[in-house]
Design a protein around this motif. Structure first.
Motif, mmCIF file in Angstrom:
data_model
loop_
_atom_site.group_PDB
_atom_site.id
_atom_site.type_symbol
_atom_site.label_atom_id
_atom_site.label_comp_id
_atom_site.label_asym_id
_atom_site.label_seq_id
_atom_site.Cartn_x
_atom_site.Cartn_y
_atom_site.Cartn_z
ATOM 1 N N ILE A 194 -40.827 -10.351 -90.547
ATOM 2 C CA ILE A 194 -41.417 -11.012 -91.793
ATOM 3 C C ILE A 194 -41.048 -10.505 -92.990
ATOM 4 N N GLN B 35 -48.235 -17.456 -84.958
ATOM 5 C CA GLN B 35 -46.882 -17.655 -85.445
ATOM 6 C C GLN B 35 -46.085 -16.313 -85.845
ATOM 7 N N VAL B 36 -46.768 -15.216 -86.156
ATOM 8 C CA VAL B 36 -46.093 -13.887 -86.313
ATOM 9 C C VAL B 36 -45.405 -13.677 -85.037
ATOM 10 N N GLY C 207 -43.861 -20.896 -85.538
ATOM 11 C CA GLY C 207 -42.943 -19.856 -85.676
ATOM 12 C C GLY C 207 -41.573 -20.391 -86.078
ATOM 13 N N ILE D 60 -49.638 -16.770 -92.518
ATOM 14 C CA ILE D 60 -48.770 -16.763 -91.399
ATOM 15 C C ILE D 60 -49.983 -16.112 -90.332
ATOM 16 N N LEU E 150 -40.655 -21.884 -90.437
ATOM 17 C CA LEU E 150 -40.286 -20.946 -91.643
ATOM 18 C C LEU E 150 -38.659 -20.682 -91.373
ATOM 19 N N ILE F 6 -42.172 -15.559 -84.265
ATOM 20 C CA ILE F 6 -41.246 -15.463 -85.338
ATOM 21 C C ILE F 6 -40.503 -13.935 -84.819
ATOM 22 N N SER G 152 -52.171 -10.845 -89.672
ATOM 23 C CA SER G 152 -51.568 -12.124 -90.222
ATOM 24 C C SER G 152 -50.749 -11.799 -91.570
ATOM 25 N N GLY H 190 -45.987 -26.574 -93.879
ATOM 26 C CA GLY H 190 -47.096 -26.151 -93.327
ATOM 27 C C GLY H 190 -48.009 -27.259 -93.667
ATOM 28 N N LEU I 84 -49.015 -21.774 -92.173
ATOM 29 C CA LEU I 84 -47.614 -22.133 -91.270
ATOM 30 C C LEU I 84 -47.619 -23.095 -90.252
ATOM 31 N N ILE J 128 -40.204 -24.270 -95.411
ATOM 32 C CA ILE J 128 -41.395 -24.033 -94.969
ATOM 33 C C ILE J 128 -42.127 -25.420 -94.633
#
Length: 139
Positions: free
Chosen positions: A104, A93-94, A132, A89, A135, A97, A73, A116, A129, A114
């Motif tokens: 990131i 979600q990472v 993905g 995040i 952001l 992205i 994260s 969230g 968040l 953003i």
């Protein structure tokens, strides 16, 4: 003379028709009203405990990026010039992205928008968040 039970007999076919009509009305309602649902845009300084679990949109500059000890994260500090807030995040979600060939770390010192969910951790307000896609760099 017929009793009420005989007159109002509900068969499987009638029940199926009622369920179908109700479902269609619900789907039409969702289609009609979904475009009007808008995420509220707020300044970071205005985020408070009354907004916990609400989805909000903020704009600011990512001033700091830290990774969790598990390396799954990220914690981003977002500053809009008047206040700052921590953006969390999570791993899924990472991955979203990164699947778009974005890192990131590339968001640092960039103006972002953003979306969230407001939450609180250790008496501090934070954002989680939403996805993905929530952001994005605006400048």
């Amino acid at each position: 003379m017929k009793t009420n039970c005989e007159i109002m007999e509900i068969t499987d076919e009638k029940l199926l028709r009622i369920a179908l009509v109700t479902s269609l009305i619900g789907i039409i309602g969702l289609i009609a009203f979904t475009p009007t649902i808008e995420v509220k845009e707020v300044d970071i300084k205005d985020i408070n405990r009354a907004m916990i679990d609400e989805e909000v949109r903020i704009t600011g500059v990512i001033t700091d990026i830290a990774q969790s000890s598990s390396k799954t994260s990220y914690f981003l500090t977002v500053n809009d010039g008047e206040a700052q807030i921590q953006l969390i995040i999570f791993e899924n979600q990472v991955a979203e992205i990164q699947s778009k060939n974005l890192d990131i770390e590339n968001f640092k010192n960039r103006q972002v928008e953003i979306v969230g969910t407001v939450t609180q951790y250790n008496s501090e307000m934070e954002l989680i968040l939403s996805s993905g896609d929530s952001l994005r760099i605006v400048n």
